[in-house]
Design a protein around this motif. Structure first.
Motif, PDB file in Angstrom:
ATOM      1  N   GLU A   1      18.630  -7.752 -15.786  1.00  0.00           N
ATOM      2  CA  GLU A   1      18.153  -6.443 -15.321  1.00  0.00           C
ATOM      3  C   GLU A   1      16.899  -6.596 -14.458  1.00  0.00           C
ATOM      4  O   GLU A   1      16.766  -5.953 -13.418  1.00  0.00           O
ATOM      5  CB  GLU A   1      17.867  -5.530 -16.516  1.00  0.00           C
ATOM      6  CG  GLU A   1      19.112  -4.926 -17.129  1.00  0.00           C
ATOM      7  CD  GLU A   1      18.847  -3.565 -17.753  1.00  0.00           C
ATOM      8  OE1 GLU A   1      17.691  -3.093 -17.700  1.00  0.00           O
ATOM      9  OE2 GLU A   1      19.802  -2.967 -18.267  1.00  0.00           O
ATOM     10  N   GLU A   2      15.979  -7.447 -14.900  1.00  0.00           N
ATOM     11  CA  GLU A   2      14.750  -7.671 -14.127  1.00  0.00           C
ATOM     12  C   GLU A   2      15.090  -8.243 -12.748  1.00  0.00           C
ATOM     13  O   GLU A   2      14.505  -7.848 -11.735  1.00  0.00           O
ATOM     14  CB  GLU A   2      13.831  -8.633 -14.877  1.00  0.00           C
ATOM     15  CG  GLU A   2      12.528  -8.919 -14.136  1.00  0.00           C
ATOM     16  CD  GLU A   2      11.667  -9.964 -14.817  1.00  0.00           C
ATOM     17  OE1 GLU A   2      10.518 -10.166 -14.375  1.00  0.00           O
ATOM     18  OE2 GLU A   2      12.140 -10.596 -15.789  1.00  0.00           O
ATOM     19  N   CYS A   3      16.048  -9.158 -12.722  1.00  0.00           N
ATOM     20  CA  CYS A   3      16.473  -9.768 -11.469  1.00  0.00           C
ATOM     21  C   CYS A   3      17.049  -8.718 -10.523  1.00  0.00           C
ATOM     22  O   CYS A   3      16.742  -8.695  -9.328  1.00  0.00           O
ATOM     23  CB  CYS A   3      17.505 -10.857 -11.772  1.00  0.00           C
ATOM     24  SG  CYS A   3      18.077 -11.763 -10.326  1.00  0.00           S
ATOM     25  N   LEU A   4      17.873  -7.815 -11.052  1.00  0.00           N
ATOM     26  CA  LEU A   4      18.491  -6.780 -10.225  1.00  0.00           C
ATOM     27  C   LEU A   4      17.461  -5.756  -9.748  1.00  0.00           C
ATOM     28  O   LEU A   4      17.489  -5.329  -8.586  1.00  0.00           O
ATOM     29  CB  LEU A   4      19.602  -6.087 -11.014  1.00  0.00           C
ATOM     30  CG  LEU A   4      20.816  -6.968 -11.368  1.00  0.00           C
ATOM     31  CD1 LEU A   4      21.780  -6.204 -12.265  1.00  0.00           C
ATOM     32  CD2 LEU A   4      21.522  -7.453 -10.113  1.00  0.00           C
ATOM     33  N   VAL A   5      16.563  -5.371 -10.631  1.00  0.00           N
ATOM     34  CA  VAL A   5      15.527  -4.390 -10.265  1.00  0.00           C
ATOM     35  C   VAL A   5      14.661  -4.912  -9.123  1.00  0.00           C
ATOM     36  O   VAL A   5      14.262  -4.173  -8.219  1.00  0.00           O
ATOM     37  CB  VAL A   5      14.645  -4.060 -11.493  1.00  0.00           C
ATOM     38  CG1 VAL A   5      13.374  -3.329 -11.072  1.00  0.00           C
ATOM     39  CG2 VAL A   5      15.422  -3.198 -12.481  1.00  0.00           C
ATOM     40  N   ASN A   6      14.368  -6.224  -9.150  1.00  0.00           N
ATOM     41  CA  ASN A   6      13.485  -6.816  -8.143  1.00  0.00           C
ATOM     42  C   ASN A   6      14.231  -7.335  -6.910  1.00  0.00           C
ATOM     43  O   ASN A   6      13.636  -7.979  -6.050  1.00  0.00           O
ATOM     44  CB  ASN A   6      12.687  -7.972  -8.770  1.00  0.00           C
ATOM     45  CG  ASN A   6      11.717  -7.483  -9.829  1.00  0.00           C
ATOM     46  OD1 ASN A   6      11.131  -6.412  -9.682  1.00  0.00           O
ATOM     47  ND2 ASN A   6      11.541  -8.246 -10.896  1.00  0.00           N
ATOM     48  N   SER A   7      15.526  -7.052  -6.843  1.00  0.00           N
ATOM     49  CA  SER A   7      16.320  -7.512  -5.711  1.00  0.00           C
ATOM     50  C   SER A   7      15.895  -6.812  -4.421  1.00  0.00           C
ATOM     51  O   SER A   7      15.389  -5.691  -4.428  1.00  0.00           O
ATOM     52  CB  SER A   7      17.800  -7.248  -5.977  1.00  0.00           C
ATOM     53  OG  SER A   7      18.574  -7.513  -4.825  1.00  0.00           O
ATOM     54  N   ASN A   8      16.121  -7.485  -3.297  1.00  0.00           N
ATOM     55  CA  ASN A   8      15.872  -6.870  -1.991  1.00  0.00           C
ATOM     56  C   ASN A   8      17.001  -5.940  -1.578  1.00  0.00           C
ATOM     57  O   ASN A   8      16.894  -5.237  -0.580  1.00  0.00           O
ATOM     58  CB  ASN A   8      15.707  -7.962  -0.923  1.00  0.00           C
ATOM     59  CG  ASN A   8      14.436  -8.761  -1.111  1.00  0.00           C
ATOM     60  OD1 ASN A   8      13.422  -8.222  -1.550  1.00  0.00           O
ATOM     61  ND2 ASN A   8      14.490 -10.055  -0.805  1.00  0.00           N
ATOM     62  N   HIS A   9      18.091  -5.971  -2.333  1.00  0.00           N
ATOM     63  CA  HIS A   9      19.272  -5.185  -1.993  1.00  0.00           C
ATOM     64  C   HIS A   9      19.283  -3.875  -2.792  1.00  0.00           C
ATOM     65  O   HIS A   9      19.285  -3.894  -4.020  1.00  0.00           O
ATOM     66  CB  HIS A   9      20.542  -5.982  -2.281  1.00  0.00           C
ATOM     67  CG  HIS A   9      20.611  -7.282  -1.536  1.00  0.00           C
ATOM     68  ND1 HIS A   9      21.093  -7.375  -0.255  1.00  0.00           N
ATOM     69  CD2 HIS A   9      20.230  -8.540  -1.896  1.00  0.00           C
ATOM     70  CE1 HIS A   9      21.032  -8.632   0.154  1.00  0.00           C
ATOM     71  NE2 HIS A   9      20.509  -9.366  -0.823  1.00  0.00           N
ATOM     72  N   GLN A  10      19.320  -2.757  -2.072  1.00  0.00           N
ATOM     73  CA  GLN A  10      19.274  -1.453  -2.716  1.00  0.00           C
ATOM     74  C   GLN A  10      20.427  -1.250  -3.676  1.00  0.00           C
ATOM     75  O   GLN A  10      20.261  -0.666  -4.749  1.00  0.00           O
ATOM     76  CB  GLN A  10      19.296  -0.348  -1.644  1.00  0.00           C
ATOM     77  CG  GLN A  10      19.061   1.041  -2.188  1.00  0.00           C
ATOM     78  CD  GLN A  10      17.649   1.254  -2.719  1.00  0.00           C
ATOM     79  OE1 GLN A  10      16.687   0.806  -2.104  1.00  0.00           O
ATOM     80  NE2 GLN A  10      17.533   1.914  -3.863  1.00  0.00           N
ATOM     81  N   GLU A  11      21.619  -1.752  -3.322  1.00  0.00           N
ATOM     82  CA  GLU A  11      22.784  -1.544  -4.174  1.00  0.00           C
ATOM     83  C   GLU A  11      22.644  -2.272  -5.508  1.00  0.00           C
ATOM     84  O   GLU A  11      23.229  -1.858  -6.512  1.00  0.00           O
ATOM     85  CB  GLU A  11      24.070  -1.981  -3.461  1.00  0.00           C
ATOM     86  CG  GLU A  11      24.152  -3.459  -3.138  1.00  0.00           C
ATOM     87  CD  GLU A  11      23.591  -3.805  -1.763  1.00  0.00           C
ATOM     88  OE1 GLU A  11      24.089  -4.760  -1.148  1.00  0.00           O
ATOM     89  OE2 GLU A  11      22.644  -3.107  -1.334  1.00  0.00           O
ATOM     90  N   LEU A  12      21.844  -3.342  -5.524  1.00  0.00           N
ATOM     91  CA  LEU A  12      21.611  -4.053  -6.783  1.00  0.00           C
ATOM     92  C   LEU A  12      20.484  -3.396  -7.576  1.00  0.00           C
ATOM     93  O   LEU A  12      20.518  -3.366  -8.806  1.00  0.00           O
ATOM     94  CB  LEU A  12      21.294  -5.525  -6.524  1.00  0.00           C
ATOM     95  CG  LEU A  12      22.381  -6.316  -5.784  1.00  0.00           C
ATOM     96  CD1 LEU A  12      22.068  -7.810  -5.819  1.00  0.00           C
ATOM     97  CD2 LEU A  12      23.756  -6.049  -6.362  1.00  0.00           C
ATOM     98  N   GLN A  13      19.495  -2.857  -6.894  1.00  0.00           N
ATOM     99  CA  GLN A  13      18.429  -2.116  -7.578  1.00  0.00           C
ATOM    100  C   GLN A  13      19.015  -0.913  -8.318  1.00  0.00           C
ATOM    101  O   GLN A  13      18.502  -0.510  -9.363  1.00  0.00           O
ATOM    102  CB  GLN A  13      17.380  -1.645  -6.578  1.00  0.00           C
ATOM    103  CG  GLN A  13      16.577  -2.762  -5.931  1.00  0.00           C
ATOM    104  CD  GLN A  13      15.633  -2.241  -4.866  1.00  0.00           C
ATOM    105  OE1 GLN A  13      15.270  -1.051  -4.852  1.00  0.00           O
ATOM    106  NE2 GLN A  13      15.232  -3.094  -3.950  1.00  0.00           N
ATOM    107  N   ASN A  14      20.108  -0.373  -7.773  1.00  0.00           N
ATOM    108  CA  ASN A  14      20.763   0.791  -8.372  1.00  0.00           C
ATOM    109  C   ASN A  14      21.894   0.373  -9.314  1.00  0.00           C
ATOM    110  O   ASN A  14      22.908   1.069  -9.429  1.00  0.00           O
ATOM    111  CB  ASN A  14      21.317   1.700  -7.270  1.00  0.00           C
ATOM    112  CG  ASN A  14      20.222   2.299  -6.412  1.00  0.00           C
ATOM    113  OD1 ASN A  14      19.108   2.509  -6.877  1.00  0.00           O
ATOM    114  ND2 ASN A  14      20.531   2.570  -5.162  1.00  0.00           N
TER     115      ASN A  14
END
Length: 308
Positions: A62-75
C-alpha cells in the motif's frame, strides 16, 4: 553467475532506504528505488511481493502504491477486481511477465485481500449514504426486529412512540436518528441486537445509574467511528490480518458488522471504566477512545476481538 550478488546489493539498498526514509525525505527514497530497479530490473513492488508476508507485506505494498508517480496506482482503493488492479500495476511499471513469472504467479494471493477490502469499503459507503426510508418495508421490518431483539418480553406500543427512548433513541421516531450514518447505522445495531449476546448486556449497561448512556445513539456514534477508521485506511489493517493470517479469504458486510460490535463493546467498557461525571463528557471520552483505537490499528496486532 552474479545473480546472488545483485540480490545482495538490492537487498542492502532496500534496507538503506528503510533506514534513511524517516530523515532523508521522499526524493532520496525514490532515488534508491530507481537505483535498485536499474541494478536488478525489478520494481519495489515485485521485491515486496517475494520478500514479505501477511500484514507486513500488505502495508508495504500500500505504501508503495500511495507513493507511486502513477495516478492510477495512487488510486488503488478504487479497484475491486484483481485482474484490473494487477494489469494497472504491470502496465504502469512496464513489468515483463516472462522476466518475473513468480511475481505473476503470486498476483492473486498478493492483491486479492486488497480488492476484497476495496469492495467492502464501497459497499459500506453505499449503505452509509442510503437514507432510512419509512416507505421501505425492509427498513421498517428491520427496525421492528431491532425492538423485538432488544425487548423480547415487551410489545412496542406504536411505531411512533416514546418507547424507543428505552433503547436509546432520541425521539419518538428513530428514523430521524439514522440521518448521519444512513441504513448502515440501523444494520449495525440490528446485527448486534439479533445475533450477539452482547447486545442485551450493553442495553443493561446503558441503564447504569451513574455511568449510563443512550445505547442507540452511542451505537450510531460508534458506526461513525467505524467508518472513519475504514475510510481513512486504518481499519484495512484489521481486515488484512484476517485475510492473511488464517482468516476468511473473502470479506462480506458481516465482517464489518463484527468489527462494529467489537468497537462498540470495547468503547462501552472504556467509557464506564473512566467513570464519567456526567453524560456531557461523552464526546471527550469518545475522542480519547478513538485515539486508542487508531494506535491499536497501527500496531502489529491490529485485530479487533470478536464478541459473543
Amino acid at each position: 553467475m552474479f545473480g546472488w550478488l545483485i540480490r545482495l546489493i538490492v537487498s542492502l539498498l532496500d534496507m538503506l532506504r528503510e533506514t534513511l526514509a524517516p530523515v532523508s525525505g521522499e526524493s532520496a527514497g525514490k532515488f534508491l528505488d530507481w537505483l535498485s530497479w536499474r541494478i536488478s530490473g525489478t520494481h519495489k513492488i515485485q521485491r515486496i511481493s517475494s520478500s514479505y508476508k501477511g500484514l507486513d507485506k500488505m502495508r508495504r505494498i500500500e505504501e508503495c502504491l500511495v507513493n507511486s508517480n502513477h495516478q492510477e496506482l495512487q488510486n488503488f482503493r478504487n479497484y475491486t477486481n484483481v485482474s484490473e488492479l494487477s494489469a494497472a500495476i504491470i502496465n504502469a511499471k512496464e513489468i515483463v511477465p516472462s522476466k518475473d513469472p513468480e511475481f505473476i504467479a503470486r498476483i492473486d494471493t498478493t492483491f486479492h485481500p486488497m480488492c476484497e477490502i476495496n469492495k467492502l469499503t464501497k459497499e459500506a459507503t453505499t449503505l452509509k449514504r442510503t437514507a432510512y426510508d419509512t416507505d421501505n418495508e425492509e427498513h421498517e421490518m428491520m427496525l421492528l426486529s431491532l425492538w423485538n431483539s432488544l425487548k423480547p418480553d415487551r410489545e412496542l406500543e406504536d411505531r411512533i412512540s416514546d418507547d424507543w427512548g428505552d433503547i436509546g433513541f432520541q425521539g419518538m421516531d428513530p428514523a430521524t436518528d439514522f440521518r448521519g450514518m444512513g441504513i448502515l447505522g440501523l444494520q449495525n445495531l440490528h446485527y448486534l441486537a439479533k445475533y450477539k449476546k452482547t447486545g442485551a448486556q450493553l442495553l443493561l449497561a446503558s441503564n447504569h445509574p451513574n455511568y449510563g448512556f443512550s445505547l442507540a445513539i452511542t451505537s450510531i456514534n460508534l458506526t461513525a467511528v467505524l467508518m472513519q477508521m475504514l475510510e481513512s485506511g486504518l481499519l484495512r489493517n484489521h481486515f488484512y490480518y484476517k485475510c492473511c493470517h488464517g482468516g476468511s479469504r473473502c470479506l462480506t458486510i458481516k465482517d464489518l458488522h463484527e468489527a462494529y460490535c467489537s468497537i462498540l463493546s470495547d468503547f462501552v467498557k472504556f467509557y464506564q471504566d473512566r467513570k464519567p461525571a456526567t453524560i456531557m463528557e461523552f464526546n471527550s471520552h469518545k475522542a480519547a477512545y478513538t485515539e486508542l483505537l487508531k494506535e491499536k490499528l497501527l500496531s502489529n496486532s491490529p485485530v479487533l476481538e470478536a464478541v459473543e
